[in-house]
Design a protein around this motif. Structure first.
Motif: not given
Length: 433
Positions: A49-50, A82-87
Protein backbone atom coordinates in the motif's frame (compact mmCIF):
# COMPACT_ATOMS: atom_id res chain seq x y z
CA UNK A 1 -13.02 32.38 -7.71
CA UNK A 2 -10.33 29.93 -6.82
CA UNK A 3 -10.11 27.70 -3.76
CA UNK A 4 -6.34 27.78 -3.38
CA UNK A 5 -5.84 25.85 -0.17
CA UNK A 6 -6.10 22.12 -0.59
CA UNK A 7 -5.52 20.97 2.96
CA UNK A 8 -3.80 17.56 2.91
CA UNK A 9 -3.65 17.72 -0.91
CA UNK A 10 0.03 18.05 -1.75
CA UNK A 11 1.11 19.95 -4.83
CA UNK A 12 3.52 17.91 -6.91
CA UNK A 13 4.75 17.58 -10.45
CA UNK A 14 2.02 16.97 -12.99
CA UNK A 15 1.31 13.67 -14.65
CA UNK A 16 3.24 14.63 -17.78
CA UNK A 17 5.96 12.07 -17.12
CA UNK A 18 3.36 9.38 -16.63
CA UNK A 19 1.61 10.29 -19.84
CA UNK A 20 4.84 10.07 -21.80
CA UNK A 21 6.20 6.85 -20.33
CA UNK A 22 3.15 4.69 -19.86
CA UNK A 23 2.01 4.23 -23.46
CA UNK A 24 5.49 2.93 -24.21
CA UNK A 25 5.74 0.61 -21.25
CA UNK A 26 2.28 -0.64 -20.41
CA UNK A 27 0.23 -3.23 -22.23
CA UNK A 28 -3.23 -1.86 -21.69
CA UNK A 29 -3.80 -1.27 -25.38
CA UNK A 30 -5.29 1.77 -27.09
CA UNK A 31 -8.62 1.45 -25.33
CA UNK A 32 -6.97 1.54 -21.90
CA UNK A 33 -8.81 0.52 -18.78
CA UNK A 34 -7.78 -2.14 -16.35
CA UNK A 35 -10.75 -4.39 -16.86
CA UNK A 36 -12.62 -6.06 -14.04
CA UNK A 37 -10.49 -8.76 -12.50
CA UNK A 38 -12.35 -11.09 -10.17
CA UNK A 39 -12.35 -9.66 -6.64
CA UNK A 40 -14.73 -12.22 -5.19
CA UNK A 41 -12.16 -14.79 -4.08
CA UNK A 42 -10.60 -15.31 -0.68
CA UNK A 43 -8.97 -12.24 0.86
CA UNK A 44 -5.42 -13.39 1.47
CA UNK A 45 -1.83 -12.74 0.49
CA UNK A 46 0.76 -10.00 0.85
CA UNK A 47 0.05 -6.61 -0.74
CA UNK A 48 1.83 -3.25 -0.79
CA UNK A 49 0.00 0.00 0.00
CA UNK A 50 1.57 3.28 -1.12
CA UNK A 51 0.58 6.68 0.29
CA UNK A 52 1.63 10.18 -0.63
CA UNK A 53 3.51 12.15 2.03
CA UNK A 54 1.44 10.94 4.99
CA UNK A 55 3.84 8.98 7.22
CA UNK A 56 5.35 11.97 9.03
CA UNK A 57 2.08 13.16 10.52
CA UNK A 58 -0.16 10.09 10.51
CA UNK A 59 1.97 7.02 11.17
CA UNK A 60 -0.08 5.84 14.21
CA UNK A 61 -3.32 6.11 12.23
CA UNK A 62 -2.07 4.00 9.33
CA UNK A 63 -0.26 1.39 11.39
CA UNK A 64 -3.42 0.95 13.44
CA UNK A 65 -5.57 0.72 10.32
CA UNK A 66 -3.32 -1.93 8.79
CA UNK A 67 -3.25 -3.97 12.01
CA UNK A 68 -7.05 -3.86 12.14
CA UNK A 69 -7.35 -5.07 8.55
CA UNK A 70 -4.88 -7.93 9.05
CA UNK A 71 -6.75 -9.03 12.17
CA UNK A 72 -10.04 -8.96 10.27
CA UNK A 73 -8.53 -10.98 7.42
CA UNK A 74 -6.11 -13.64 8.74
CA UNK A 75 -3.62 -14.65 6.10
CA UNK A 76 -3.14 -11.11 4.79
CA UNK A 77 -0.11 -8.88 5.13
CA UNK A 78 -0.02 -5.19 4.17
CA UNK A 79 3.34 -3.55 3.56
CA UNK A 80 3.04 0.22 3.80
CA UNK A 81 5.33 2.54 1.86
CA UNK A 82 5.04 6.32 1.88
CA UNK A 83 6.52 8.52 -0.84
CA UNK A 84 7.47 12.19 -0.45
CA UNK A 85 5.45 14.88 -2.17
CA UNK A 86 8.37 15.94 -4.31
CA UNK A 87 8.62 13.77 -7.40
CA UNK A 88 5.58 11.60 -6.68
CA UNK A 89 4.47 11.59 -10.32
CA UNK A 90 7.98 10.57 -11.40
CA UNK A 91 7.98 7.75 -8.86
CA UNK A 92 4.65 6.44 -10.19
CA UNK A 93 6.01 6.66 -13.72
CA UNK A 94 9.11 4.69 -12.85
CA UNK A 95 7.13 2.01 -11.04
CA UNK A 96 4.63 1.72 -13.87
CA UNK A 97 7.39 1.43 -16.47
CA UNK A 98 9.30 -1.09 -14.40
CA UNK A 99 6.36 -3.26 -13.44
CA UNK A 100 6.78 -2.46 -9.75
CA UNK A 101 3.63 -0.42 -9.16
CA UNK A 102 2.26 -1.23 -5.66
CA UNK A 103 -0.98 -3.18 -5.30
CA UNK A 104 -2.90 -0.27 -3.75
CA UNK A 105 -1.92 3.31 -4.57
CA UNK A 106 -2.90 6.76 -3.27
CA UNK A 107 -3.63 8.92 -6.35
CA UNK A 108 -5.28 12.15 -7.39
CA UNK A 109 -7.46 12.12 -10.54
CA UNK A 110 -4.79 13.73 -12.74
CA UNK A 111 -2.26 11.06 -11.76
CA UNK A 112 -4.85 8.31 -12.11
CA UNK A 113 -5.77 9.16 -15.72
CA UNK A 114 -2.59 7.96 -17.48
CA UNK A 115 -2.47 4.83 -15.31
CA UNK A 116 -6.05 3.99 -16.25
CA UNK A 117 -5.40 4.65 -19.93
CA UNK A 118 -2.41 2.32 -19.78
CA UNK A 119 -4.53 -0.48 -18.35
CA UNK A 120 -2.89 -0.37 -14.93
CA UNK A 121 -5.89 0.73 -12.86
CA UNK A 122 -8.60 -1.75 -11.96
CA UNK A 123 -12.10 -0.84 -13.18
CA UNK A 124 -14.16 -0.78 -9.99
CA UNK A 125 -17.44 -0.57 -11.86
CA UNK A 126 -16.74 -4.17 -12.86
CA UNK A 127 -14.69 -5.47 -9.95
CA UNK A 128 -16.31 -3.66 -7.02
CA UNK A 129 -19.59 -2.16 -8.19
CA UNK A 130 -21.33 -3.23 -4.98
CA UNK A 131 -19.48 -0.51 -3.08
CA UNK A 132 -20.52 2.45 -5.26
CA UNK A 133 -23.60 3.29 -3.18
CA UNK A 134 -21.38 3.79 -0.11
CA UNK A 135 -19.87 6.96 -1.58
CA UNK A 136 -21.12 10.39 -2.57
CA UNK A 137 -22.07 10.33 -6.28
CA UNK A 138 -19.80 13.25 -7.13
CA UNK A 139 -16.84 11.61 -5.41
CA UNK A 140 -17.31 8.26 -7.17
CA UNK A 141 -17.66 10.05 -10.51
CA UNK A 142 -14.46 11.97 -9.80
CA UNK A 143 -12.44 8.91 -10.73
CA UNK A 144 -13.95 8.34 -14.15
CA UNK A 145 -11.70 9.06 -17.10
CA UNK A 146 -13.06 10.67 -20.31
CA UNK A 147 -12.80 8.25 -23.19
CA UNK A 148 -12.88 5.19 -20.93
CA UNK A 149 -15.77 3.22 -19.50
CA UNK A 150 -15.51 2.61 -15.78
CA UNK A 151 -14.38 4.07 -12.46
CA UNK A 152 -10.73 3.59 -11.55
CA UNK A 153 -10.25 4.47 -7.87
CA UNK A 154 -12.14 4.42 -4.61
CA UNK A 155 -12.93 7.98 -3.46
CA UNK A 156 -10.95 8.85 -0.36
CA UNK A 157 -10.85 12.23 1.31
CA UNK A 158 -12.35 15.43 -0.11
CA UNK A 159 -11.69 19.09 0.32
CA UNK A 160 -13.37 22.35 -0.57
CA UNK A 161 -13.77 25.74 0.98
CA UNK A 162 -16.46 28.35 1.45
CA UNK A 163 -16.13 32.03 0.60
CA UNK A 164 -15.45 34.75 3.12
CA UNK A 165 -16.94 38.17 2.54
CA UNK A 166 -16.67 41.53 4.27
CA UNK A 167 -20.15 42.52 5.44
CA UNK A 168 -19.13 46.12 6.07
CA UNK A 169 -18.01 46.65 2.47
CA UNK A 170 -21.27 45.24 1.19
CA UNK A 171 -23.28 47.48 3.50
CA UNK A 172 -21.32 50.58 2.47
CA UNK A 173 -22.31 49.87 -1.13
CA UNK A 174 -25.98 49.72 -0.12
CA UNK A 175 -26.19 45.95 -0.43
CA UNK A 176 -27.82 43.50 1.96
CA UNK A 177 -24.90 41.98 3.86
CA UNK A 178 -27.03 38.99 4.82
CA UNK A 179 -27.64 38.13 1.15
CA UNK A 180 -24.23 37.76 -0.51
CA UNK A 181 -24.08 36.68 -4.16
CA UNK A 182 -24.47 32.98 -4.87
CA UNK A 183 -24.69 33.05 -8.70
CA UNK A 184 -22.39 34.70 -11.20
CA UNK A 185 -25.11 37.16 -12.28
CA UNK A 186 -25.43 38.30 -8.67
CA UNK A 187 -21.65 38.39 -8.27
CA UNK A 188 -21.11 40.60 -11.32
CA UNK A 189 -23.95 42.93 -10.44
CA UNK A 190 -22.87 43.40 -6.83
CA UNK A 191 -19.17 43.67 -7.71
CA UNK A 192 -19.86 46.55 -10.09
CA UNK A 193 -22.00 48.16 -7.43
CA UNK A 194 -19.21 47.96 -4.83
CA UNK A 195 -16.61 49.31 -7.27
CA UNK A 196 -18.91 52.14 -8.34
CA UNK A 197 -19.84 53.22 -4.82
CA UNK A 198 -16.19 53.19 -3.73
CA UNK A 199 -15.05 54.96 -6.93
CA UNK A 200 -12.82 52.01 -7.79
CA UNK A 201 -11.17 51.86 -4.37
CA UNK A 202 -12.72 48.50 -3.38
CA UNK A 203 -12.64 45.44 -5.64
CA UNK A 204 -14.77 42.41 -4.89
CA UNK A 205 -12.36 39.80 -6.28
CA UNK A 206 -8.59 39.48 -6.16
CA UNK A 207 -7.96 36.62 -8.60
CA UNK A 208 -8.77 35.85 -12.21
CA UNK A 209 -11.13 33.04 -13.27
CA UNK A 210 -9.74 29.50 -13.33
CA UNK A 211 -11.01 26.34 -15.00
CA UNK A 212 -13.19 25.72 -11.92
CA UNK A 213 -14.95 29.05 -12.52
CA UNK A 214 -15.70 28.05 -16.09
CA UNK A 215 -17.13 24.79 -14.76
CA UNK A 216 -19.27 26.47 -12.10
CA UNK A 217 -20.49 28.97 -14.71
CA UNK A 218 -21.88 26.04 -16.70
CA UNK A 219 -19.30 25.97 -19.48
CA UNK A 220 -18.69 22.54 -21.09
CA UNK A 221 -14.99 22.00 -20.48
CA UNK A 222 -14.27 18.92 -22.63
CA UNK A 223 -16.08 16.73 -25.10
CA UNK A 224 -17.47 13.43 -23.81
CA UNK A 225 -14.71 11.41 -25.45
CA UNK A 226 -12.01 13.37 -23.64
CA UNK A 227 -10.26 14.16 -26.91
CA UNK A 228 -10.68 17.96 -26.97
CA UNK A 229 -11.26 20.93 -24.68
CA UNK A 230 -14.36 23.02 -25.33
CA UNK A 231 -14.24 25.90 -22.82
CA UNK A 232 -14.09 28.39 -25.71
CA UNK A 233 -17.79 27.94 -26.49
CA UNK A 234 -20.23 30.87 -26.33
CA UNK A 235 -20.77 30.48 -22.61
CA UNK A 236 -17.05 30.49 -21.89
CA UNK A 237 -16.61 33.64 -23.97
CA UNK A 238 -19.50 35.20 -22.07
CA UNK A 239 -17.85 34.50 -18.71
CA UNK A 240 -14.52 36.00 -19.76
CA UNK A 241 -16.27 39.01 -21.29
CA UNK A 242 -17.98 39.70 -18.00
CA UNK A 243 -14.71 39.38 -16.10
CA UNK A 244 -13.23 41.93 -18.53
CA UNK A 245 -16.04 44.32 -17.50
CA UNK A 246 -15.10 43.78 -13.86
CA UNK A 247 -11.44 44.38 -14.60
CA UNK A 248 -12.13 47.62 -16.48
CA UNK A 249 -14.36 48.86 -13.65
CA UNK A 250 -11.75 47.92 -10.98
CA UNK A 251 -14.25 45.48 -9.50
CA UNK A 252 -11.52 42.89 -10.12
CA UNK A 253 -8.34 43.94 -8.37
CA UNK A 254 -5.80 45.40 -10.85
CA UNK A 255 -3.10 43.08 -9.46
CA UNK A 256 -5.23 39.97 -10.05
CA UNK A 257 -3.22 39.05 -13.14
CA UNK A 258 -0.18 38.24 -11.04
CA UNK A 259 -1.92 37.37 -7.78
CA UNK A 260 -1.07 34.32 -5.71
CA UNK A 261 -3.36 32.78 -3.09
CA UNK A 262 -1.21 34.48 -0.46
CA UNK A 263 -1.39 37.94 -2.05
CA UNK A 264 -5.14 37.61 -2.60
CA UNK A 265 -5.52 36.66 1.06
CA UNK A 266 -3.54 39.73 2.11
CA UNK A 267 -5.81 41.96 0.01
CA UNK A 268 -8.79 40.57 1.86
CA UNK A 269 -7.03 40.86 5.21
CA UNK A 270 -6.41 44.58 4.63
CA UNK A 271 -10.04 45.04 3.48
CA UNK A 272 -9.02 46.04 -0.05
CA UNK A 273 -11.28 43.35 -1.56
CA UNK A 274 -14.71 42.22 -0.46
CA UNK A 275 -14.61 38.44 -1.07
CA UNK A 276 -12.02 35.66 -0.94
CA UNK A 277 -11.92 31.87 -0.50
CA UNK A 278 -10.25 30.52 2.60
CA UNK A 279 -10.18 28.12 5.51
CA UNK A 280 -10.53 27.95 9.27
CA UNK A 281 -6.85 28.82 9.54
CA UNK A 282 -7.56 32.11 7.78
CA UNK A 283 -10.45 32.83 10.09
CA UNK A 284 -8.17 32.42 13.09
CA UNK A 285 -5.63 34.73 11.45
CA UNK A 286 -8.31 37.38 10.93
CA UNK A 287 -9.28 37.15 14.58
CA UNK A 288 -5.70 37.76 15.72
CA UNK A 289 -4.39 40.15 13.07
CA UNK A 290 -7.45 42.03 11.85
CA UNK A 291 -10.13 42.18 14.56
CA UNK A 292 -12.08 44.85 12.67
CA UNK A 293 -12.34 42.53 9.68
CA UNK A 294 -13.12 39.53 11.87
CA UNK A 295 -16.12 41.31 13.38
CA UNK A 296 -17.58 41.74 9.90
CA UNK A 297 -16.79 38.34 8.41
CA UNK A 298 -19.53 36.54 6.55
CA UNK A 299 -19.27 32.93 5.35
CA UNK A 300 -21.12 31.85 2.23
CA UNK A 301 -21.06 29.12 -0.40
CA UNK A 302 -19.04 29.16 -3.60
CA UNK A 303 -20.40 31.13 -6.53
CA UNK A 304 -22.08 28.72 -8.93
CA UNK A 305 -24.64 28.71 -11.73
CA UNK A 306 -24.94 24.92 -11.58
CA UNK A 307 -25.97 24.67 -7.94
CA UNK A 308 -22.93 22.50 -7.25
CA UNK A 309 -19.70 23.58 -5.58
CA UNK A 310 -16.25 22.42 -6.61
CA UNK A 311 -14.53 19.62 -4.71
CA UNK A 312 -10.98 18.35 -4.64
CA UNK A 313 -10.88 14.57 -4.38
CA UNK A 314 -8.17 12.08 -3.49
CA UNK A 315 -8.46 8.40 -4.33
CA UNK A 316 -7.12 4.91 -3.73
CA UNK A 317 -6.41 2.88 -6.85
CA UNK A 318 -6.02 -0.89 -7.18
CA UNK A 319 -3.31 -2.10 -9.54
CA UNK A 320 -5.03 -4.09 -12.29
CA UNK A 321 -2.06 -6.47 -12.36
CA UNK A 322 -1.90 -7.29 -8.67
CA UNK A 323 -1.52 -10.97 -7.90
CA UNK A 324 -3.97 -10.62 -5.02
CA UNK A 325 -7.01 -8.80 -6.40
CA UNK A 326 -9.46 -9.79 -3.62
CA UNK A 327 -7.08 -8.62 -0.90
CA UNK A 328 -6.15 -5.41 -2.74
CA UNK A 329 -9.79 -4.48 -3.39
CA UNK A 330 -10.79 -5.35 0.18
CA UNK A 331 -8.00 -3.22 1.61
CA UNK A 332 -8.66 -0.24 -0.70
CA UNK A 333 -12.29 -0.37 0.36
CA UNK A 334 -11.33 -0.71 4.02
CA UNK A 335 -9.11 2.39 3.86
CA UNK A 336 -11.94 4.40 2.34
CA UNK A 337 -14.97 3.06 4.17
CA UNK A 338 -17.06 5.30 6.42
CA UNK A 339 -15.56 4.43 9.85
CA UNK A 340 -11.97 4.84 8.68
CA UNK A 341 -12.69 8.07 6.80
CA UNK A 342 -14.49 9.60 9.78
CA UNK A 343 -11.57 8.75 12.04
CA UNK A 344 -9.10 10.29 9.58
CA UNK A 345 -11.22 13.43 9.10
CA UNK A 346 -11.05 14.14 12.82
CA UNK A 347 -7.25 14.14 12.68
CA UNK A 348 -6.80 16.51 9.73
CA UNK A 349 -8.93 19.17 8.08
CA UNK A 350 -10.38 17.02 5.30
CA UNK A 351 -13.83 15.57 4.62
CA UNK A 352 -15.03 11.97 4.07
CA UNK A 353 -16.36 10.94 0.67
CA UNK A 354 -18.72 8.32 2.11
CA UNK A 355 -22.49 8.77 1.87
CA UNK A 356 -24.09 10.01 5.08
CA UNK A 357 -20.81 10.84 6.84
CA UNK A 358 -21.27 14.57 6.35
CA UNK A 359 -24.48 14.38 8.42
CA UNK A 360 -22.46 13.37 11.47
CA UNK A 361 -22.67 15.96 14.31
CA UNK A 362 -18.97 16.64 13.78
CA UNK A 363 -19.94 18.30 10.49
CA UNK A 364 -23.28 19.77 11.52
CA UNK A 365 -23.23 20.89 15.18
CA UNK A 366 -21.94 24.35 16.08
CA UNK A 367 -19.67 24.66 19.10
CA UNK A 368 -18.81 28.35 18.86
CA UNK A 369 -15.35 27.87 17.36
CA UNK A 370 -14.11 29.29 14.06
CA UNK A 371 -12.88 25.91 12.86
CA UNK A 372 -16.34 24.41 13.29
CA UNK A 373 -18.05 27.34 11.53
CA UNK A 374 -15.97 26.77 8.42
CA UNK A 375 -16.13 22.96 8.65
CA UNK A 376 -19.93 23.00 8.75
CA UNK A 377 -20.19 25.37 5.78
CA UNK A 378 -17.76 23.29 3.70
CA UNK A 379 -19.35 19.95 4.63
CA UNK A 380 -22.79 21.10 3.55
CA UNK A 381 -21.52 22.12 0.13
CA UNK A 382 -19.71 18.81 -0.43
CA UNK A 383 -22.90 16.76 -0.37
CA UNK A 384 -23.62 17.76 -3.96
CA UNK A 385 -20.20 19.03 -5.09
CA UNK A 386 -18.34 17.82 -8.17
CA UNK A 387 -14.73 17.93 -9.35
CA UNK A 388 -14.88 20.49 -12.15
CA UNK A 389 -11.21 20.30 -13.09
CA UNK A 390 -10.89 17.91 -16.05
CA UNK A 391 -8.72 14.99 -15.01
CA UNK A 392 -6.82 15.32 -18.30
CA UNK A 393 -5.94 18.99 -17.71
CA UNK A 394 -2.27 19.34 -16.80
CA UNK A 395 -0.59 22.24 -15.01
CA UNK A 396 0.85 23.34 -18.35
CA UNK A 397 -2.66 23.49 -19.79
CA UNK A 398 -3.85 25.52 -16.80
CA UNK A 399 -1.01 27.95 -17.47
CA UNK A 400 -2.17 28.31 -21.08
CA UNK A 401 -5.65 29.22 -19.85
CA UNK A 402 -4.28 31.59 -17.22
CA UNK A 403 -2.18 33.42 -19.81
CA UNK A 404 -5.11 33.64 -22.21
CA UNK A 405 -7.34 35.13 -19.52
CA UNK A 406 -4.64 37.72 -18.77
CA UNK A 407 -4.37 38.71 -22.43
CA UNK A 408 -8.13 39.17 -22.66
CA UNK A 409 -8.37 41.23 -19.48
CA UNK A 410 -5.56 43.48 -20.68
CA UNK A 411 -7.29 43.97 -24.04
CA UNK A 412 -4.49 42.33 -26.01
CA UNK A 413 -6.95 39.81 -27.44
CA UNK A 414 -10.72 39.58 -27.45
CA UNK A 415 -12.21 37.04 -25.03
CA UNK A 416 -13.06 34.78 -27.97
CA UNK A 417 -9.59 35.03 -29.52
CA UNK A 418 -7.94 34.37 -26.18
CA UNK A 419 -10.03 31.29 -25.40
CA UNK A 420 -9.73 29.95 -28.96
CA UNK A 421 -5.96 30.17 -28.66
CA UNK A 422 -5.99 28.56 -25.21
CA UNK A 423 -8.10 25.65 -26.44
CA UNK A 424 -5.80 25.13 -29.43
CA UNK A 425 -2.77 25.05 -27.13
CA UNK A 426 -4.44 22.70 -24.65
CA UNK A 427 -5.63 20.34 -27.37
CA UNK A 428 -2.12 20.26 -28.84
CA UNK A 429 -0.71 19.34 -25.43
CA UNK A 430 -3.45 16.74 -24.99
CA UNK A 431 -2.46 15.02 -28.24
CA UNK A 432 1.21 15.07 -27.25
CA UNK A 433 0.38 13.21 -24.03
Amino acid sequence: MRIPRRTARRTVATAAALAVVLPLSACGGASGGGGGADASGKVEGSITFQTWNLRANFKPYFTGLIAEFEKKHPGTEVKWVDQPAEGYADKLSADAAGGTLPDVVNVSPDLLAPLAKAGLALDLDQAAAKYEKEYLPGAWAGHRIPGLEGTYAFPWYLNTGPLFYNKRLFEEAGLDAEKPPTTYDELFEQSLRIAGKSKGRIATLASIPTIEDFGRYGVPLMNEEGTAFTFNDAKGVELLTRYKELYDAKALDPQALTATPESSGKKFLTQAVAMNPGSALDLEKFRKQAPALYENIGITEQISNTGKDNMYVMGVMVNARTEHTPAAVAFAHFVTDAPRQMEFAKQVAIFPSTAGSLDDPYFTKEDGTDATRVRIAAAESLKTAVNYTPVLMSEQMKTELRNAVARALQGKESPKEALDNAVKACNRLLKQS
